[in-house]
Write a protein that holds these residues in place. Sequence first.
Motif, PDB file in Angstrom:
ATOM      1  N   LEU A 219      10.465   7.620   3.284  1.00  0.00           N
ATOM      2  CA  LEU A 219       9.465   6.352   3.137  1.00  0.00           C
ATOM      3  C   LEU A 219      10.144   5.190   2.204  1.00  0.00           C
ATOM      4  CD1 LEU A 219       6.066   8.835   2.172  1.00  0.00           C
ATOM      5  CD2 LEU A 219       6.277   7.185   4.882  1.00  0.00           C
ATOM      6  N   PHE A 220      10.845   5.128   0.853  1.00  0.00           N
ATOM      7  CA  PHE A 220      10.829   3.843   1.118  1.00  0.00           C
ATOM      8  C   PHE A 220      12.089   3.219   1.762  1.00  0.00           C
ATOM      9  CE2 PHE A 220      10.771   7.626  -2.777  1.00  0.00           C
ATOM     10  CZ  PHE A 220      10.878   7.112  -3.519  1.00  0.00           C
ATOM     11  N   MET A 221      12.872   4.159   2.870  1.00  0.00           N
ATOM     12  CA  MET A 221      13.038   2.882   3.944  1.00  0.00           C
ATOM     13  C   MET A 221      12.500   2.026   4.836  1.00  0.00           C
ATOM     14  SD  MET A 221      16.130   5.064   4.658  1.00  0.00           S
ATOM     15  CE  MET A 221      15.402   6.509   4.850  1.00  0.00           C
ATOM     16  N   VAL A 222      11.290   3.099   4.851  1.00  0.00           N
ATOM     17  CA  VAL A 222      10.128   2.108   5.840  1.00  0.00           C
ATOM     18  C   VAL A 222       8.941   1.292   5.185  1.00  0.00           C
ATOM     19  CG1 VAL A 222       7.972   2.817   6.783  1.00  0.00           C
ATOM     20  CG2 VAL A 222       9.957   4.366   7.130  1.00  0.00           C
ATOM     21  N   CYS A 223       9.124   1.366   4.020  1.00  0.00           N
ATOM     22  CA  CYS A 223       8.756   0.413   2.255  1.00  0.00           C
ATOM     23  C   CYS A 223      10.247  -0.568   2.713  1.00  0.00           C
ATOM     24  CB  CYS A 223       8.777   0.673   1.493  1.00  0.00           C
ATOM     25  SG  CYS A 223       7.335   1.673   0.700  1.00  0.00           S
ATOM     26  N   GLY A 224      11.103  -0.660   3.037  1.00  0.00           N
ATOM     27  CA  GLY A 224      12.002  -1.818   3.001  1.00  0.00           C
ATOM     28  C   GLY A 224      12.278  -2.099   4.249  1.00  0.00           C
ATOM     29  N   ILE A 225      12.239  -1.160   5.476  1.00  0.00           N
ATOM     30  CA  ILE A 225      11.198  -2.578   6.546  1.00  0.00           C
ATOM     31  C   ILE A 225       9.979  -3.189   6.256  1.00  0.00           C
ATOM     32  CG2 ILE A 225      11.291  -1.631   8.867  1.00  0.00           C
ATOM     33  CD1 ILE A 225      12.830   1.056   9.080  1.00  0.00           C
ATOM     34  N   LEU A 226       9.339  -2.678   6.273  1.00  0.00           N
ATOM     35  CA  LEU A 226       8.035  -3.245   6.544  1.00  0.00           C
ATOM     36  C   LEU A 226       8.619  -5.076   5.643  1.00  0.00           C
ATOM     37  CD1 LEU A 226       5.317  -0.760   5.651  1.00  0.00           C
ATOM     38  CD2 LEU A 226       5.424  -1.776   7.668  1.00  0.00           C
ATOM     39  N   TYR A 227       8.520  -4.751   4.232  1.00  0.00           N
ATOM     40  CA  TYR A 227       8.704  -5.878   2.962  1.00  0.00           C
ATOM     41  C   TYR A 227       9.860  -6.518   4.295  1.00  0.00           C
ATOM     42  CZ  TYR A 227       6.453  -3.826  -0.482  1.00  0.00           C
ATOM     43  OH  TYR A 227       5.922  -3.886  -1.863  1.00  0.00           O
ATOM     44  N   CYS A 228      10.761  -6.348   4.860  1.00  0.00           N
ATOM     45  CA  CYS A 228      11.919  -7.271   5.153  1.00  0.00           C
ATOM     46  C   CYS A 228      11.323  -8.146   6.847  1.00  0.00           C
ATOM     47  CB  CYS A 228      13.059  -6.464   6.138  1.00  0.00           C
ATOM     48  SG  CYS A 228      14.207  -6.374   4.777  1.00  0.00           S
ATOM     49  N   LEU A 229      10.326  -7.171   7.764  1.00  0.00           N
ATOM     50  CA  LEU A 229       9.165  -7.530   8.460  1.00  0.00           C
ATOM     51  C   LEU A 229       8.302  -8.566   8.160  1.00  0.00           C
ATOM     52  CD1 LEU A 229       9.102  -4.476  10.729  1.00  0.00           C
ATOM     53  CD2 LEU A 229      10.057  -5.895  11.005  1.00  0.00           C
TER      54      LEU A 229
ATOM     55  N   PHE B  49      11.313 -13.310  -3.637  1.00  0.00           N
ATOM     56  CA  PHE B  49      10.368 -13.060  -3.385  1.00  0.00           C
ATOM     57  C   PHE B  49      11.091 -11.345  -2.968  1.00  0.00           C
ATOM     58  CE2 PHE B  49       8.426 -16.109  -6.162  1.00  0.00           C
ATOM     59  CZ  PHE B  49       8.687 -15.823  -6.959  1.00  0.00           C
ATOM     60  N   ILE B  50      10.665 -11.605  -1.641  1.00  0.00           N
ATOM     61  CA  ILE B  50      10.773 -10.612  -0.521  1.00  0.00           C
ATOM     62  C   ILE B  50      11.689  -9.581  -0.422  1.00  0.00           C
ATOM     63  CG2 ILE B  50      10.301 -10.107   2.272  1.00  0.00           C
ATOM     64  CD1 ILE B  50       7.746 -10.747   1.169  1.00  0.00           C
ATOM     65  N   SER B  51      13.540 -10.323  -0.720  1.00  0.00           N
ATOM     66  CA  SER B  51      14.150  -9.268  -0.756  1.00  0.00           C
ATOM     67  C   SER B  51      14.067  -9.104  -1.765  1.00  0.00           C
ATOM     68  CB  SER B  51      15.822 -10.805  -0.766  1.00  0.00           C
ATOM     69  OG  SER B  51      15.522 -11.617   0.692  1.00  0.00           O
ATOM     70  N   LEU B  52      14.449  -9.048  -2.813  1.00  0.00           N
ATOM     71  CA  LEU B  52      13.762  -8.639  -4.400  1.00  0.00           C
ATOM     72  C   LEU B  52      12.963  -7.072  -4.441  1.00  0.00           C
ATOM     73  CD1 LEU B  52      14.367 -10.946  -7.148  1.00  0.00           C
ATOM     74  CD2 LEU B  52      15.708  -9.411  -6.549  1.00  0.00           C
ATOM     75  N   ILE B  53      11.735  -7.575  -3.430  1.00  0.00           N
ATOM     76  CA  ILE B  53      10.733  -6.569  -3.097  1.00  0.00           C
ATOM     77  C   ILE B  53      11.794  -5.308  -2.452  1.00  0.00           C
ATOM     78  CG2 ILE B  53       8.657  -5.573  -2.578  1.00  0.00           C
ATOM     79  CD1 ILE B  53       7.700  -8.616  -3.216  1.00  0.00           C
ATOM     80  N   ALA B  54      12.030  -5.567  -1.705  1.00  0.00           N
ATOM     81  CA  ALA B  54      12.887  -5.212  -0.133  1.00  0.00           C
ATOM     82  C   ALA B  54      14.049  -3.945  -1.330  1.00  0.00           C
ATOM     83  CB  ALA B  54      13.258  -5.930   0.811  1.00  0.00           C
TER      84      ALA B  54
ATOM     85  N   GLY C 123       1.032  -1.188  -0.169  1.00  0.00           N
ATOM     86  CA  GLY C 123      -0.105  -0.105  -0.147  1.00  0.00           C
ATOM     87  C   GLY C 123       0.676   1.370   0.016  1.00  0.00           C
ATOM     88  N   LEU C 124       1.864   0.599   0.631  1.00  0.00           N
ATOM     89  CA  LEU C 124       2.874   2.499   1.118  1.00  0.00           C
ATOM     90  C   LEU C 124       3.373   2.897  -0.117  1.00  0.00           C
ATOM     91  CD1 LEU C 124       4.641   4.805   2.482  1.00  0.00           C
ATOM     92  CD2 LEU C 124       5.617   3.049   2.888  1.00  0.00           C
ATOM     93  N   HIS C 125       4.432   1.663  -1.258  1.00  0.00           N
ATOM     94  CA  HIS C 125       5.272   1.703  -1.983  1.00  0.00           C
ATOM     95  C   HIS C 125       3.622   1.734  -3.345  1.00  0.00           C
ATOM     96  CE1 HIS C 125       8.519  -1.036  -4.177  1.00  0.00           C
ATOM     97  NE2 HIS C 125       8.257   0.904  -4.863  1.00  0.00           N
ATOM     98  N   GLY C 126       2.683   0.899  -2.917  1.00  0.00           N
ATOM     99  CA  GLY C 126       2.496   1.873  -5.009  1.00  0.00           C
ATOM    100  C   GLY C 126       1.895   2.914  -5.136  1.00  0.00           C
ATOM    101  N   LEU C 127       1.355   3.581  -3.256  1.00  0.00           N
ATOM    102  CA  LEU C 127       1.076   5.070  -3.605  1.00  0.00           C
ATOM    103  C   LEU C 127       2.344   5.832  -3.571  1.00  0.00           C
ATOM    104  CD1 LEU C 127      -1.567   8.020  -3.368  1.00  0.00           C
ATOM    105  CD2 LEU C 127      -1.107   7.458  -1.000  1.00  0.00           C
ATOM    106  N   LEU C 128       3.127   5.639  -2.716  1.00  0.00           N
ATOM    107  CA  LEU C 128       4.630   6.809  -2.682  1.00  0.00           C
ATOM    108  C   LEU C 128       5.239   7.000  -4.015  1.00  0.00           C
ATOM    109  CD1 LEU C 128       6.558   8.325  -1.153  1.00  0.00           C
ATOM    110  CD2 LEU C 128       8.081   5.791  -1.074  1.00  0.00           C
ATOM    111  N   LEU C 129       5.073   5.929  -4.708  1.00  0.00           N
ATOM    112  CA  LEU C 129       5.703   5.989  -6.633  1.00  0.00           C
ATOM    113  C   LEU C 129       4.927   7.021  -7.360  1.00  0.00           C
ATOM    114  CD1 LEU C 129       6.852   2.670  -7.271  1.00  0.00           C
ATOM    115  CD2 LEU C 129       8.365   4.307  -6.610  1.00  0.00           C
ATOM    116  N   PRO C 130       3.895   7.655  -7.345  1.00  0.00           N
ATOM    117  CA  PRO C 130       3.063   7.899  -8.035  1.00  0.00           C
ATOM    118  C   PRO C 130       3.003   9.459  -7.688  1.00  0.00           C
ATOM    119  CG  PRO C 130       1.012   6.589  -7.446  1.00  0.00           C
ATOM    120  CD  PRO C 130       2.652   5.578  -7.208  1.00  0.00           C
TER     121      PRO C 130
END
Length: 423
Positions: free
Chosen positions: A152-162, A69-74, A15-22
Amino acid sequence: MALLLSTLFLFLGNGLHGLLLPVRGSAEGYSNEILGLLGTSWATGFVAGCLIAPKLVMRVGHVRAFSSFISLIAIIALLSGILVDQYWWVGLRAVTGFCIAGTSMIIESWLNERATNESRGTIFSFYISVTLIGVVGGQMLVGIVDPSTTILFMVCGILYCLATLPTTVSTAATPQPLTSVRLNLPRLYHNSPVSFVGILMIGIANGAYGTLAAVFGSRAGMAPNVIAIMLSVTIFVGAIIQFPAGKASDRIDRRFVLAALSALAALAAIVLIILQPHDPMTMIILVAVYGAAANALYPIAVAHANDFASADEFVQVSGGLLLLYGIGTIIGPTIGGPVMTLFGPHALFAVTAMAHVLLTGYAIYRTRLRAAIPADERENVPNMPVSASPMSTPESLSLDPRSAPLPEQDDSEIPEQPAGATS
């Protein structure tokens, strides 16, 4: 619970990544075409992932594949904050879509493996609720921190790692190999022309709105927190309206319900184009009406297709329609970006209105050519994931209470595996 906790973190990141990019891309001055291609690229990767990811999972096992997969997303989320470049973002977004399909399929197949005939409906509903909470929660984070920074990009990475932790440390046995569903276009159209055309139109409209709504909000002068609220309200009202809309379609011809909801979505879009309101509250109300109508269409169209299919064809028919929806979400943003460039941000709703008008007309036309299934012979419409949220995978169909019954499980026969076991 470990799997559902992983799901929550995964969709918070989505949700964060999808909205943050645009939002960030719009602030960087990227064109509407490029921002539309972000959605097109993601949807293309997602559809490819639904077709290819099962083979990768079968080769290396569920846990290893999930972690990969998760590592790549992060990594991609973090790279997006470092490489603030429109062309890099389009390419990276395709990889994200592919990996999200893989991770979602693993979680869904794992949940399905642990479900029994008595619990699958509860698990299905709980799974949907977790994904919706995750997406909305992730979107709301955009309004908390300035999106022009890398935080917020770093927050995305944290959430994906979690998201990796609960699943990788779980001692539960890994599920059976993933299944794949082939898209048979002639069979799908022969089964239900309205569902075939309808799902494609719904995909086009929802793909355009889901990808470019944040761009529309930014171009219309909305603050990031207002954009987040607008998108979150769309998801909430879409989830709420599904129950009454589904009940209505269980009692009368589903094609009339599809036509009515499509007409309402088109009307709300046309009003938005004509009024072009600057007041945030007026905008949110109109978008809520649009979201309520637009997001109730998908499950009714799927249910209509299954009215004409035998019980053992549910997964094949619904899986094919799901992939057809994916094709629509590829087309929608590709059209929406140039249209917004030519005619302004509110022209986004011209794209959605056109798709909904076509669905309305075709549904009414088909009522003259084919009789409706009697109400007492139809399957009830269960609550389904709203189409504004990330697309489901074919694996999620196994969790749906309408699919064929699961074989009874004997927990005593499920071997315990060490934490991190691969298969």
